[in-house]
Motif scaffolding. Sequence first.
Motif, PDB file in Angstrom:
ATOM      1  N   VAL A 167       0.188  -1.347  -0.305  1.00 33.45           N
ATOM      2  CA  VAL A 167      -0.446   0.165   0.137  1.00 33.45           C
ATOM      3  C   VAL A 167       1.151   1.414  -0.356  1.00 33.45           C
ATOM      4  CG1 VAL A 167      -1.731   1.570   1.242  1.00 33.45           C
ATOM      5  CG2 VAL A 167      -2.004  -1.031   0.865  1.00 33.45           C
ATOM      6  N   SER A 168       1.827   1.413   0.985  1.00 36.28           N
ATOM      7  CA  SER A 168       2.669   2.605   0.955  1.00 36.28           C
ATOM      8  C   SER A 168       3.309   2.420  -0.254  1.00 36.28           C
ATOM      9  CB  SER A 168       4.034   2.267   1.751  1.00 36.28           C
ATOM     10  OG  SER A 168       4.728   3.432   2.050  1.00 36.28           O
ATOM     11  N   ASN A 169       4.010   1.683  -1.046  1.00 39.61           N
ATOM     12  CA  ASN A 169       4.432   1.793  -2.328  1.00 39.61           C
ATOM     13  C   ASN A 169       3.342   2.116  -3.358  1.00 39.61           C
ATOM     14  OD1 ASN A 169       6.911   1.232  -1.478  1.00 39.61           O
ATOM     15  ND2 ASN A 169       6.832  -0.951  -1.644  1.00 39.61           N
ATOM     16  N   LEU A 170       2.166   1.381  -3.643  1.00 43.25           N
ATOM     17  CA  LEU A 170       1.803   1.861  -4.789  1.00 43.25           C
ATOM     18  C   LEU A 170       0.914   2.932  -4.725  1.00 43.25           C
ATOM     19  CD1 LEU A 170      -0.419   0.601  -6.674  1.00 43.25           C
ATOM     20  CD2 LEU A 170      -2.556   0.359  -4.617  1.00 43.25           C
ATOM     21  N   THR A 171       0.240   3.396  -3.250  1.00 45.19           N
ATOM     22  CA  THR A 171       0.884   5.184  -3.625  1.00 45.19           C
ATOM     23  C   THR A 171       1.332   6.558  -3.294  1.00 45.19           C
ATOM     24  OG1 THR A 171       0.947   4.987  -0.754  1.00 45.19           O
ATOM     25  CG2 THR A 171      -1.799   4.751  -1.458  1.00 45.19           C
ATOM     26  N   LEU A 172       2.444   5.363  -3.042  1.00 44.52           N
ATOM     27  CA  LEU A 172       3.669   6.521  -3.802  1.00 44.52           C
ATOM     28  C   LEU A 172       4.251   6.538  -4.567  1.00 44.52           C
ATOM     29  CD1 LEU A 172       6.658   8.213  -2.326  1.00 44.52           C
ATOM     30  CD2 LEU A 172       7.631   6.133  -2.358  1.00 44.52           C
ATOM     31  N   GLN A 173       4.157   5.433  -5.401  1.00 44.27           N
ATOM     32  CA  GLN A 173       4.277   5.329  -6.995  1.00 44.27           C
ATOM     33  C   GLN A 173       2.958   6.176  -7.572  1.00 44.27           C
ATOM     34  OE1 GLN A 173       7.541   4.478  -8.443  1.00 44.27           O
ATOM     35  NE2 GLN A 173       8.342   4.508  -6.553  1.00 44.27           N
TER      36      GLN A 173
ATOM     37  N   GLY B 238       1.974   8.915  -7.104  1.00 43.97           N
ATOM     38  CA  GLY B 238       1.926  10.669  -7.495  1.00 43.97           C
ATOM     39  C   GLY B 238       1.331  11.008  -6.053  1.00 43.97           C
ATOM     40  N   LEU B 239       1.174   9.869  -5.075  1.00 45.90           N
ATOM     41  CA  LEU B 239      -0.013  10.716  -3.679  1.00 45.90           C
ATOM     42  C   LEU B 239       1.341  10.440  -2.383  1.00 45.90           C
ATOM     43  CD1 LEU B 239      -2.602   7.894  -4.472  1.00 45.90           C
ATOM     44  CD2 LEU B 239      -2.441  10.816  -5.105  1.00 45.90           C
ATOM     45  N   GLU B 240       0.409  11.321  -1.572  1.00 49.18           N
ATOM     46  CA  GLU B 240       1.352  10.973  -0.312  1.00 49.18           C
ATOM     47  C   GLU B 240       1.582   9.158   0.042  1.00 49.18           C
ATOM     48  OE1 GLU B 240       2.799  12.952   2.489  1.00 49.18           O
ATOM     49  OE2 GLU B 240       3.195  15.093   0.440  1.00 49.18           O
ATOM     50  N   PRO B 241       2.531   8.653   0.277  1.00 48.74           N
ATOM     51  CA  PRO B 241       2.429   7.129   0.753  1.00 48.74           C
ATOM     52  C   PRO B 241       1.646   7.323   1.686  1.00 48.74           C
ATOM     53  CG  PRO B 241       4.446   8.115   1.431  1.00 48.74           C
ATOM     54  CD  PRO B 241       4.089   9.420   0.301  1.00 48.74           C
ATOM     55  N   VAL B 242       0.728   6.492   1.898  1.00 45.36           N
ATOM     56  CA  VAL B 242      -0.637   5.605   2.699  1.00 45.36           C
ATOM     57  C   VAL B 242       0.485   4.474   3.952  1.00 45.36           C
ATOM     58  CG1 VAL B 242      -2.336   4.702   3.797  1.00 45.36           C
ATOM     59  CG2 VAL B 242      -2.433   6.005   1.809  1.00 45.36           C
ATOM     60  N   ILE B 243       1.141   5.159   4.941  1.00 45.26           N
ATOM     61  CA  ILE B 243       1.573   4.018   6.807  1.00 45.26           C
ATOM     62  C   ILE B 243       0.290   3.631   7.040  1.00 45.26           C
ATOM     63  CG2 ILE B 243       3.298   3.691   7.738  1.00 45.26           C
ATOM     64  CD1 ILE B 243       4.832   5.787   6.527  1.00 45.26           C
ATOM     65  N   LEU B 244       0.372   2.098   6.691  1.00 48.65           N
ATOM     66  CA  LEU B 244      -1.088   1.684   7.296  1.00 48.65           C
ATOM     67  C   LEU B 244      -0.099   1.402   8.794  1.00 48.65           C
ATOM     68  CD1 LEU B 244      -2.689  -0.715   4.951  1.00 48.65           C
ATOM     69  CD2 LEU B 244      -3.570   1.397   5.555  1.00 48.65           C
ATOM     70  N   PRO B 245      -1.091   1.822   9.836  1.00 50.37           N
ATOM     71  CA  PRO B 245      -0.377   1.433  11.550  1.00 50.37           C
ATOM     72  C   PRO B 245       0.051  -0.365  11.756  1.00 50.37           C
ATOM     73  CG  PRO B 245      -3.058   1.433  11.247  1.00 50.37           C
ATOM     74  CD  PRO B 245      -2.453   1.969  10.137  1.00 50.37           C
ATOM     75  N   SER B 246       0.266  -0.941  12.264  1.00 47.99           N
ATOM     76  CA  SER B 246       0.317  -2.414  13.035  1.00 47.99           C
ATOM     77  C   SER B 246      -0.743  -2.436  13.788  1.00 47.99           C
ATOM     78  CB  SER B 246       2.017  -2.109  14.285  1.00 47.99           C
ATOM     79  OG  SER B 246       2.429  -1.756  13.421  1.00 47.99           O
ATOM     80  N   ILE B 247      -0.571  -3.129  13.132  1.00 46.61           N
ATOM     81  CA  ILE B 247      -2.121  -4.056  13.976  1.00 46.61           C
ATOM     82  C   ILE B 247      -2.166  -5.189  14.849  1.00 46.61           C
ATOM     83  CG2 ILE B 247      -4.293  -5.475  12.646  1.00 46.61           C
ATOM     84  CD1 ILE B 247      -4.161  -3.088  11.937  1.00 46.61           C
ATOM     85  N   ASN B 248      -2.939  -4.879  16.288  1.00 48.24           N
ATOM     86  CA  ASN B 248      -2.685  -6.041  16.632  1.00 48.24           C
ATOM     87  C   ASN B 248      -3.852  -7.490  16.848  1.00 48.24           C
ATOM     88  OD1 ASN B 248      -3.165  -7.745  19.128  1.00 48.24           O
ATOM     89  ND2 ASN B 248      -2.800  -5.771  20.470  1.00 48.24           N
ATOM     90  N   PHE B 249      -2.986  -8.565  15.415  1.00 46.62           N
ATOM     91  CA  PHE B 249      -3.896  -9.490  15.537  1.00 46.62           C
ATOM     92  C   PHE B 249      -4.952 -10.990  16.941  1.00 46.62           C
ATOM     93  CE2 PHE B 249      -1.822  -8.197  11.491  1.00 46.62           C
ATOM     94  CZ  PHE B 249      -3.174  -8.308  10.922  1.00 46.62           C
ATOM     95  N   VAL B 250      -3.285 -10.317  18.330  1.00 48.00           N
ATOM     96  CA  VAL B 250      -4.178 -11.241  19.255  1.00 48.00           C
ATOM     97  C   VAL B 250      -5.662 -10.473  19.541  1.00 48.00           C
ATOM     98  CG1 VAL B 250      -3.448 -11.495  21.774  1.00 48.00           C
ATOM     99  CG2 VAL B 250      -1.607 -11.785  19.629  1.00 48.00           C
ATOM    100  N   GLN B 251      -5.319  -9.359  19.599  1.00 50.13           N
ATOM    101  CA  GLN B 251      -6.542  -8.158  20.021  1.00 50.13           C
ATOM    102  C   GLN B 251      -7.937  -9.012  19.488  1.00 50.13           C
ATOM    103  OE1 GLN B 251      -6.177  -4.304  20.146  1.00 50.13           O
ATOM    104  NE2 GLN B 251      -7.507  -3.956  21.062  1.00 50.13           N
ATOM    105  N   LEU B 252      -7.050  -8.534  17.917  1.00 49.89           N
ATOM    106  CA  LEU B 252      -8.698  -8.553  16.972  1.00 49.89           C
ATOM    107  C   LEU B 252      -9.101 -10.283  17.291  1.00 49.89           C
ATOM    108  CD1 LEU B 252      -7.427  -6.683  13.732  1.00 49.89           C
ATOM    109  CD2 LEU B 252      -8.866  -6.384  15.167  1.00 49.89           C
TER     110      LEU B 252
END
Length: 137
Positions: free
Chosen positions: A102-108, A110-124
Amino acid sequence: MKIQLKNWKIANLSMSLLDERTKRDNDSFDLESGNFFSDNKDDNTFGVAFKLNINDRSFDLIIEAFFNFEIVDEKMTEDFKLSSFPKINAPAIAFPYLRAFVSNLTLQSGLEPVILPSINFVQLANNDSSNKPKTKG
């Protein structure tokens, strides 16, 4: 037990830019994940699926991704299928690949790169007995 990520692919990708009139004031994202197993009892592979929906200030992005894992040195058992590995560990291993994509796709794009947060899969996994976590960010 030796488990490895065999491969992954983006199965569906939809991205659309918003025009100046429809830009949003804030960002949001939804993440769904689940796992799947082969019907073949001799198959030692299983998978993790993600569906990601990002509503950025200036674009919408939908991604469906599949990650395939393999148990290398043992047969897959029903106990393994019900264990935390397919529900928690495997998504935690796979998610950084999707996050980087996602970060690379948005950057490439021409957009501001989207950096998704880390996810706590234990909590989910603890919060959702159906193992279909949804996260808003």
